[in-house]
Design an enzyme around this catalytic site. Structure first.
Site, PDB file in Angstrom:
ATOM      1  N   LYS A  53      66.139  12.011  34.911  1.00  0.00           N
ATOM      2  CA  LYS A  53      66.563  12.203  33.575  1.00  0.00           C
ATOM      3  C   LYS A  53      67.586  11.345  33.047  1.00  0.00           C
ATOM      4  CE  LYS A  53      65.875  17.023  35.083  1.00  0.00           C
ATOM      5  NZ  LYS A  53      66.650  18.293  35.467  1.00  0.00           N
ATOM      6  N   GLY A  54      68.290  10.856  34.066  1.00  0.00           N
ATOM      7  CA  GLY A  54      69.830  10.229  33.892  1.00  0.00           C
ATOM      8  C   GLY A  54      69.766   8.812  32.883  1.00  0.00           C
ATOM      9  N   GLU A 109      67.540   2.101  33.867  1.00  0.00           N
ATOM     10  CA  GLU A 109      68.341   2.989  34.771  1.00  0.00           C
ATOM     11  C   GLU A 109      69.604   3.481  34.253  1.00  0.00           C
ATOM     12  OE1 GLU A 109      68.107   4.715  37.423  1.00  0.00           O
ATOM     13  OE2 GLU A 109      66.642   3.703  38.891  1.00  0.00           O
ATOM     14  N   ASP A 110      70.142   4.731  34.523  1.00  0.00           N
ATOM     15  CA  ASP A 110      71.404   4.982  34.388  1.00  0.00           C
ATOM     16  C   ASP A 110      72.443   4.297  35.052  1.00  0.00           C
ATOM     17  OD1 ASP A 110      70.535   6.513  36.424  1.00  0.00           O
ATOM     18  OD2 ASP A 110      71.344   8.348  35.955  1.00  0.00           O
ATOM     19  N   ASP A 113      73.132   2.775  42.461  1.00  0.00           N
ATOM     20  CA  ASP A 113      74.230   3.096  43.392  1.00  0.00           C
ATOM     21  C   ASP A 113      73.679   2.449  44.761  1.00  0.00           C
ATOM     22  OD1 ASP A 113      76.512   4.534  44.545  1.00  0.00           O
ATOM     23  OD2 ASP A 113      75.052   6.332  44.937  1.00  0.00           O
ATOM     24  N   LYS A 141      77.166   0.126  40.836  1.00  0.00           N
ATOM     25  CA  LYS A 141      78.215   0.087  41.814  1.00  0.00           C
ATOM     26  C   LYS A 141      78.010  -0.549  43.257  1.00  0.00           C
ATOM     27  CE  LYS A 141      78.962   5.145  41.588  1.00  0.00           C
ATOM     28  NZ  LYS A 141      78.587   6.720  42.243  1.00  0.00           N
ATOM     29  N   PHE A 162      82.486   9.109  41.795  1.00  0.00           N
ATOM     30  CA  PHE A 162      81.261   9.674  41.090  1.00  0.00           C
ATOM     31  C   PHE A 162      81.506  10.009  39.708  1.00  0.00           C
ATOM     32  CE2 PHE A 162      78.454  13.236  40.140  1.00  0.00           C
ATOM     33  CZ  PHE A 162      77.328  12.806  40.728  1.00  0.00           C
ATOM     34  N   VAL A 163      80.510   9.408  38.680  1.00  0.00           N
ATOM     35  CA  VAL A 163      81.006   9.573  37.385  1.00  0.00           C
ATOM     36  C   VAL A 163      79.801  10.389  36.879  1.00  0.00           C
ATOM     37  CG1 VAL A 163      81.853   7.246  37.340  1.00  0.00           C
ATOM     38  CG2 VAL A 163      79.510   7.395  37.137  1.00  0.00           C
ATOM     39  N   ASP A 169      74.707  13.254  35.492  1.00  0.00           N
ATOM     40  CA  ASP A 169      74.997  14.524  35.490  1.00  0.00           C
ATOM     41  C   ASP A 169      75.926  14.813  36.892  1.00  0.00           C
ATOM     42  OD1 ASP A 169      72.736  14.341  37.150  1.00  0.00           O
ATOM     43  OD2 ASP A 169      72.588  16.219  37.530  1.00  0.00           O
ATOM     44  N   ARG A 175      75.784  15.922  30.831  1.00  0.00           N
ATOM     45  CA  ARG A 175      75.029  14.628  30.545  1.00  0.00           C
ATOM     46  C   ARG A 175      75.175  14.212  29.033  1.00  0.00           C
ATOM     47  NH1 ARG A 175      70.929  13.675  34.296  1.00  0.00           N
ATOM     48  NH2 ARG A 175      69.973  15.649  35.446  1.00  0.00           N
TER      49      ARG A 175
END
Ligand code: IMP
Ligand code: MG
Length: 189
Positions: A53-54, A109-110, A113, A141, A162-163, A169, A175
């Site tokens: 969902k990001g 993509e959001d 990582d 990241k 962690f953002v 989310d 979100r």
């Protein structure tokens, strides 16, 4: 009802330690990415594949920053659940509606990582014979990467924190924030 919603919003904001990327800096960067992508994909009618969902907020802004013909589709793959560390387990929850063979694909993509999710996804999409496939991520990241995947367009390189916000989310909340914020560690530890 009104009072309850207000209380919830304040509680969410009080869990944000700092604003990492402001709304206006985000908007300027997305506009610039849209311009670059419009130039590089002119005449190719690319398909933007949003990873749910990001990615939904980024996709919505990016698609409106494009001046070229394109289409969109969505895929949902399992990520962390409610935890904040990569499980390495990836599963397709919702597949594409469209056939991508012969198409120019841009995965939206959001955040990348460890890269494990993206690595799986790219392998899966490549097997469907697209004409080309590239990746556009809002955040990266790099320090946490565990795979050697190439990310073609990166909005921002960020430190290992962690953002949340702008689609990202924690436990399905945050979100809707218009900025990218760092969550207070005590919220998830
Ligand atoms: P990866 O497989 O480790 O690259 O993780 C990718 C996915 O993990 C992203 O699409 C996000 O859903 C989630 N994720 C990774 N880091 C963060 C973060 O800092 N905040 C929110 N979600 C994150
Ligand atoms: Mg997530």
């Amino acid at each position: 009802m009104q009072a309850e919603l207000g209380a919830t919003e304040n509680e969410l904001l009080s869990n944000v330690q700092e604003v990492l990327i402001t709304e206006s800096v985000l908007q300027d960067r997305v506009a610039a990415l849209g311009e670059t992508i419009s130039q590089e994909y002119a005449g190719l009618n690319p398909m933007l594949i949003c990873v749910l969902k990001g990615g939904y907020v980024f996709l919505a802004d990016l698609t409106r920053a494009l001046s070229i013909r394109h289409s969109i589709d969505f895929m949902a793959i399992s990520s962390y659940g409610n935890a904040t560390a990569s499980s390495g387990v990836v599963r397709i929850l919702k597949d594409l509606d469209s056939d991508i063979s012969g198409r120019h694909i841009l995965v939206v993509e959001d955040i990348v990582d460890t890269g494990n999710t993206l690595s799986y996804l790219l392998e899966n999409l490549r097997s469907r014979q697209p004409a080309s496939i590239r990746v556009c991520t809002l955040l990266s990241k790099a320090a946490r990467r565990q795979t050697d995947i190439v990310v073609d367009y990166i909005g921002f390189e960020i430190p290992d924190a962690f953002v949340v916000g702008y689609g990202l989310d924690y436990a399905e909340a945050y979100r809707n924030l218009a900025f990218i914020g760092v969550l207070k560690p005590e919220v998830y530890s």
